[in-house]
Design a protein around this motif. Structure first.
Motif, PDB file in Angstrom:
ATOM      1  N   UNK A 286      33.120  41.196  45.206  1.00 38.89           N
ATOM      2  CA  UNK A 286      33.968  41.049  44.024  1.00 38.89           C
ATOM      3  C   UNK A 286      33.295  41.680  42.813  1.00 38.89           C
ATOM      4  N   UNK A 287      34.018  41.945  41.770  1.00 41.02           N
ATOM      5  CA  UNK A 287      35.469  41.783  41.640  1.00 41.02           C
ATOM      6  C   UNK A 287      36.215  42.888  42.380  1.00 41.02           C
ATOM      7  N   UNK A 288      37.468  42.600  42.631  1.00 39.72           N
ATOM      8  CA  UNK A 288      38.293  43.542  43.358  1.00 39.72           C
ATOM      9  C   UNK A 288      39.655  43.620  42.665  1.00 39.72           C
ATOM     10  N   UNK A 289      40.103  44.836  42.465  1.00 35.74           N
ATOM     11  CA  UNK A 289      41.437  45.000  41.879  1.00 35.74           C
ATOM     12  C   UNK A 289      42.181  46.052  42.701  1.00 35.74           C
TER      13      UNK A 289
ATOM     14  N   UNK B 283      46.660  43.625  41.621  1.00 36.97           N
ATOM     15  CA  UNK B 283      46.225  42.240  41.805  1.00 36.97           C
ATOM     16  C   UNK B 283      44.711  42.201  41.749  1.00 36.97           C
ATOM     17  N   UNK B 284      44.179  41.345  40.877  1.00 40.05           N
ATOM     18  CA  UNK B 284      42.722  41.260  40.772  1.00 40.05           C
ATOM     19  C   UNK B 284      42.224  39.967  41.402  1.00 40.05           C
ATOM     20  N   UNK B 285      41.028  40.057  41.928  1.00 37.38           N
ATOM     21  CA  UNK B 285      40.409  38.911  42.595  1.00 37.38           C
ATOM     22  C   UNK B 285      39.002  38.726  42.055  1.00 37.38           C
ATOM     23  N   UNK B 286      38.749  37.531  41.565  1.00 33.87           N
ATOM     24  CA  UNK B 286      37.429  37.244  41.017  1.00 33.87           C
ATOM     25  C   UNK B 286      36.935  35.905  41.530  1.00 33.87           C
ATOM     26  N   UNK B 287      35.624  35.751  41.352  1.00 37.47           N
ATOM     27  CA  UNK B 287      34.995  34.528  41.851  1.00 37.47           C
ATOM     28  C   UNK B 287      35.304  33.331  40.951  1.00 37.47           C
ATOM     29  N   UNK B 288      35.394  33.614  39.633  1.00 32.96           N
ATOM     30  CA  UNK B 288      35.593  32.492  38.711  1.00 32.96           C
ATOM     31  C   UNK B 288      36.465  32.936  37.529  1.00 32.96           C
ATOM     32  N   UNK B 289      36.738  31.979  36.650  1.00 27.47           N
ATOM     33  CA  UNK B 289      37.620  32.263  35.522  1.00 27.47           C
ATOM     34  C   UNK B 289      37.056  33.329  34.598  1.00 27.47           C
TER      35      UNK B 289
ATOM     36  N   UNK C 123      49.104  39.211  33.716  1.00 28.46           N
ATOM     37  CA  UNK C 123      49.295  37.798  33.975  1.00 28.46           C
ATOM     38  C   UNK C 123      48.078  37.217  34.680  1.00 28.46           C
ATOM     39  N   UNK C 124      47.588  36.109  34.186  1.00 23.95           N
ATOM     40  CA  UNK C 124      46.524  35.404  34.911  1.00 23.95           C
ATOM     41  C   UNK C 124      47.161  34.423  35.884  1.00 23.95           C
ATOM     42  N   UNK C 125      46.903  34.651  37.141  1.00 24.90           N
ATOM     43  CA  UNK C 125      47.576  33.839  38.156  1.00 24.90           C
ATOM     44  C   UNK C 125      46.817  32.571  38.522  1.00 24.90           C
ATOM     45  N   UNK C 126      45.504  32.582  38.353  1.00 25.58           N
ATOM     46  CA  UNK C 126      44.718  31.437  38.804  1.00 25.58           C
ATOM     47  C   UNK C 126      44.563  31.454  40.316  1.00 25.58           C
ATOM     48  N   UNK C 127      44.625  30.283  40.901  1.00 17.81           N
ATOM     49  CA  UNK C 127      44.338  30.192  42.339  1.00 17.81           C
ATOM     50  C   UNK C 127      45.559  29.785  43.150  1.00 17.81           C
ATOM     51  N   UNK C 128      46.741  29.880  42.537  1.00 18.44           N
ATOM     52  CA  UNK C 128      47.954  29.434  43.225  1.00 18.44           C
ATOM     53  C   UNK C 128      48.086  30.041  44.622  1.00 18.44           C
ATOM     54  N   UNK C 129      47.978  31.376  44.677  1.00 19.35           N
ATOM     55  CA  UNK C 129      48.214  32.033  45.967  1.00 19.35           C
ATOM     56  C   UNK C 129      46.983  31.976  46.859  1.00 19.35           C
TER      57      UNK C 129
ATOM     58  N   UNK D  23      32.489  27.652  49.937  1.00 14.09           N
ATOM     59  CA  UNK D  23      33.802  28.285  49.931  1.00 14.09           C
ATOM     60  C   UNK D  23      34.488  28.109  48.580  1.00 14.09           C
ATOM     61  N   UNK D  24      34.949  29.227  47.999  1.00 14.81           N
ATOM     62  CA  UNK D  24      35.621  29.145  46.700  1.00 14.81           C
ATOM     63  C   UNK D  24      36.924  29.925  46.756  1.00 14.81           C
ATOM     64  N   UNK D  25      37.975  29.339  46.245  1.00 19.09           N
ATOM     65  CA  UNK D  25      39.253  30.056  46.187  1.00 19.09           C
ATOM     66  C   UNK D  25      39.171  31.150  45.125  1.00 19.09           C
ATOM     67  N   UNK D  26      39.679  32.310  45.458  1.00 21.80           N
ATOM     68  CA  UNK D  26      39.609  33.442  44.540  1.00 21.80           C
ATOM     69  C   UNK D  26      40.522  33.207  43.331  1.00 21.80           C
ATOM     70  N   UNK D  27      40.049  33.678  42.174  1.00 23.76           N
ATOM     71  CA  UNK D  27      40.870  33.582  40.968  1.00 23.76           C
ATOM     72  C   UNK D  27      41.582  34.912  40.791  1.00 23.76           C
ATOM     73  N   UNK D  28      42.906  34.837  40.733  1.00 19.67           N
ATOM     74  CA  UNK D  28      43.697  36.073  40.771  1.00 19.67           C
ATOM     75  C   UNK D  28      44.366  36.397  39.438  1.00 19.67           C
ATOM     76  N   UNK D  29      44.703  37.669  39.321  1.00 19.86           N
ATOM     77  CA  UNK D  29      45.529  38.106  38.204  1.00 19.86           C
ATOM     78  C   UNK D  29      46.528  39.094  38.763  1.00 19.86           C
ATOM     79  N   UNK D  30      47.702  39.227  38.137  1.00 23.51           N
ATOM     80  CA  UNK D  30      48.618  40.266  38.603  1.00 23.51           C
ATOM     81  C   UNK D  30      49.154  41.044  37.415  1.00 23.51           C
ATOM     82  N   UNK D  31      49.436  42.297  37.661  1.00 18.92           N
ATOM     83  CA  UNK D  31      49.688  43.253  36.584  1.00 18.92           C
ATOM     84  C   UNK D  31      50.763  44.238  37.008  1.00 18.92           C
TER      85      UNK D  31
END
Length: 571
Positions: free
Chosen positions: A128-131, A161-167, A411-417, A432-440
């Motif tokens: 990470x991070x990954x977009x 869609x971005x993927x990060x470890x934390x906020x 948009x900051x998506x959080x960890x919903x998906x 194990x940590x759920x990825x924190x996502x964003x979508x654009x």
RNA sequence: CGGGGUGUAGCGCAGCCUGGUAGCGCACCUGCCUUGGGAGCAGGGGGUCGGAGGUUCGAAUCCUCUCGCCCCGACCA
């Protein structure tokens, strides 16, 4: 490109079903053709503009570190069932079955698919991070497609869609995209604002919409004249006016208002400004609660603010039968005095003195009514729609309202998906940590349409250089005159060699038609080659945006054009 | 989904009310002519009148159903 080898079906008249400038002009200029409601073919000229926008988007996304991929448009139902959106998404989601009767949908957005990809490929925080982004056709079965490419059912969209470890990481990814969007729309030559947007029922934290300013826009936004605060009216806050303690003067009195049901009618009938009336709205939440909402008479309710306050998805006006049940009078005469239900009010109502409200009696209102004295308000909340002249919530400035076309959304998506689909990575501690996502998202076709909406005149489109289908148009006035052809083609070849995108109008048409078409399709720079000027070794240059013609020696023309194209691109 | 409207040649429309074998402009094809802001003349091609059913000797036109498309739709007490 030679026009005699091209497909440019221009129309003199606009098709009857086109409403706004960009739609009419794109049809007339031969850029698009309708196939079905909200579904279009991009003709060669239109596609070139679309590709221009795509390329700008691609370059800026890549520069921001995002990686392009391509996901399928047809997506199995089970992925959508995992996120529970199969049930939630409603009729906009076009569902279909294959020959084995397995359910699929045409994906209107790709959170599920991308999350599925990432959960299967990303295991460690080190990745990470990954977009990841794609530029792809999307389908949303809109209730009401309209305005051509502006609100189609099938449309081209860039979604990332971005993927990060934390906020903190997600915030940084968001910032990068915000900046990339600024670059993209600037490069497209658009006048736009990034505005704070409502996050809708997805919840979550921040969200910005990128709005191209245009009177035909479907969204209303406000921006401050002093600071950089700007927001969709759905979200816009309003600075509270300084409040003085209200000093009630009058006594409450019933006045006859026969048949006067609306604010406007009552105000006019009593000879008072609408701002002296209190608007009493009776609403019902989706949970079934019925309550009264008060606003100053000349204000509009912002239903989204109300929903957020009430913590519900939607509210509706109570129907006539229930109005009678609640107030004892037909609709049009509701008021807060003696009303037996929860009452909430906009902040502004607190400062109102000696106002007029419905009497809860047919054909009657009450005057001299004062909040607090004559009725109790459970809570004062910000409930009204922002409008021009309201105070900025951030500074002492004043808000100005605009119409806008939403061309991009971050948009900051959080960890919903990531939670729903189990997209997790191991962090430094092996946890194990759920990825924190964003979508654009960016609407590609809509960006082209918005650009036309913002750049046209009575004669046609005026393309910004960056997204023009061609940069230069050479019009041969007399295509049978060998001198003209020779001079024109020489210039044409020089420009081609310099990498300029040039269209050569070598059609055997009358000059008038060619000029009309030239104005219509809006190529930024036009060179006219005619036998008269050629006798003095001159071409005629005309900038579409300016209109004035100027003569230029033939041997100076190519270098000048090359420089001018580049100058307009940098701008 | 509710309300309104509309469907006749590629595009824009008339004809429908008052039934009688389908028309105009633009575009297209041929020829002549013309060439700095959508020219002119002559000739020509192109329509299951959205679809189905019905009424009638006869339907684009009247009736029923159906489909497409467009516009408006929390507007508020």
């Amino acid at each position: 490109m030679r026009l005699t080898n091209y497909l440019l079906p221009t129309l003199k008249e606009s098709p009857a079903d086109a409403e706004i400038a960009s739609h009419k002009l794109m049809l007339r200029a031969g850029m698009i053709r309708k196939v079905a409601a909200g579904i279009y073919t991009y003709l060669p000229l239109g596609l070139r503009s679309v590709r221009k926008v795509e390329q700008i988007v691609r370059e800026e996304m890549d520069r921001a570190g995002a990686l392009e991929l391509l996901m399928p448009m047809v997506v199995p139902a089970e992925l959508w069932q995992e996120s529970e959106r199969w049930e939630q998404y409603g009729k906009e989601l076009l569902r279909l079955r294959d020959r084995k009767d397995t359910e699929f949908c045409l994906s209107p957005t790709h959170e599920e698919v991308i999350t599925d990809v990432v959960r299967g490929t990303v295991r460690s925080y080190r990745q990470l991070p990954l977009n990841l982004y794609q530029i792809q056709g999307k389908f949303r079965d809109e209730i009401r497609p309209r305005f051509g490419l502006m609100r189609g059912r099938e449309f081209i969209m860039k979604d990332a869609y971005s993927f990060d470890l934390d906020d903190a990481g997600a915030d940084s990814s968001y910032e990068k995209m915000y900046q990339a969007y600024q670059n993209i729309f600037k490069r497209c030559g658009l006048e736009f604002r990034a505005v704070e947007a409502d996050t809708g029922n997805i919840g979550g934290s921040s969200s910005h919409e990128f709005m191209v300013l245009a009177d035909s826009g479907e969204d209303a936004i406000v921006s401050c004249d002093c600071c950089d605060y700007a927001a969709n009216v759905e979200k816009a806050q309003i600075r509270l006016a300084r409040q003085e303690e209200p000093q009630p003067q009058g006594e409450i009195a019933q006045v006859a208002t026969p048949g006067k049901k609306t604010i406007a009618e009552v105000a006019q009938f009593l000879g008072l400004p609408e701002s002296r009336l209190i608007k009493t709205l009776l609403v019902r939440t989706d949970a079934g609660e019925q309550l009264a909402v008060l606003l100053r008479g000349d204000r509009d309710l912002n239903e989204i603010k109300l929903c957020r306050f009430l913590d519900c998805v939607e509210v509706e006006m109570v129907d006539e039968a229930n109005v009678v049940k609640m107030t004892g009078a037909p609709s049009g005469f509701a008021g807060p005095v003696g009303l037996d239900c929860r009452i909430i009010a906009d902040h502004e109502v607190r400062t109102m003195v000696d106002c007029v409200v419905g009497a809860n009696i047919k054909d009657s209102h009450c005057s001299g009514v004062n909040p607090g004295r004559d009725f109790e308000v459970e809570q004062y909340v910000d409930l009204r729609q922002a409008q021009t002249g309201d105070g900025c919530p951030r500074c002492a400035g004043t808000l100005q309202s605009w119409r806008g076309i939403e061309v991009g959304h971050v948009f900051k998506l959080g960890t919903k998906y990531s939670q729903a689909l189990g997209a997790t990575v191991l962090d430094r501690n092996g946890k194990d940590v759920a990825l924190v996502m964003g979508c654009y998202g960016i609407g590609i076709g809509r960006t082209v349409a918005a650009a036309i909406e913002q750049n046209h005149d009575d004669n046609g489109i005026i393309f910004p250089m960056a997204i023009a289908p061609f940069q230069v148009l050479i019009t041969l006035l007399n295509p049978k005159d060998q001198q003209v052809v020779k001079a024109g083609e020489e210039l044409y070849n020089q420009l081609l060699q310099a990498g300029i995108e040039v269209l050569l109008d070598d059609r055997d048409e009358r000059p008038g038609s060619k000029f009309k078409d030239a104005d219509l399709i809006g190529i930024p720079i036009r060179v006219t080659v005619g036998n008269k000027a050629l006798k003095d070794d001159q071409f005629e240059i005309q900038l579409r945006a300016v209109g004035e013609r100027q003569m230029m020696p033939t041997d100076e023309t190519a270098p000048w054009l090359i420089a001018e194209v580049n100058r307009q691109l940098v701008r």
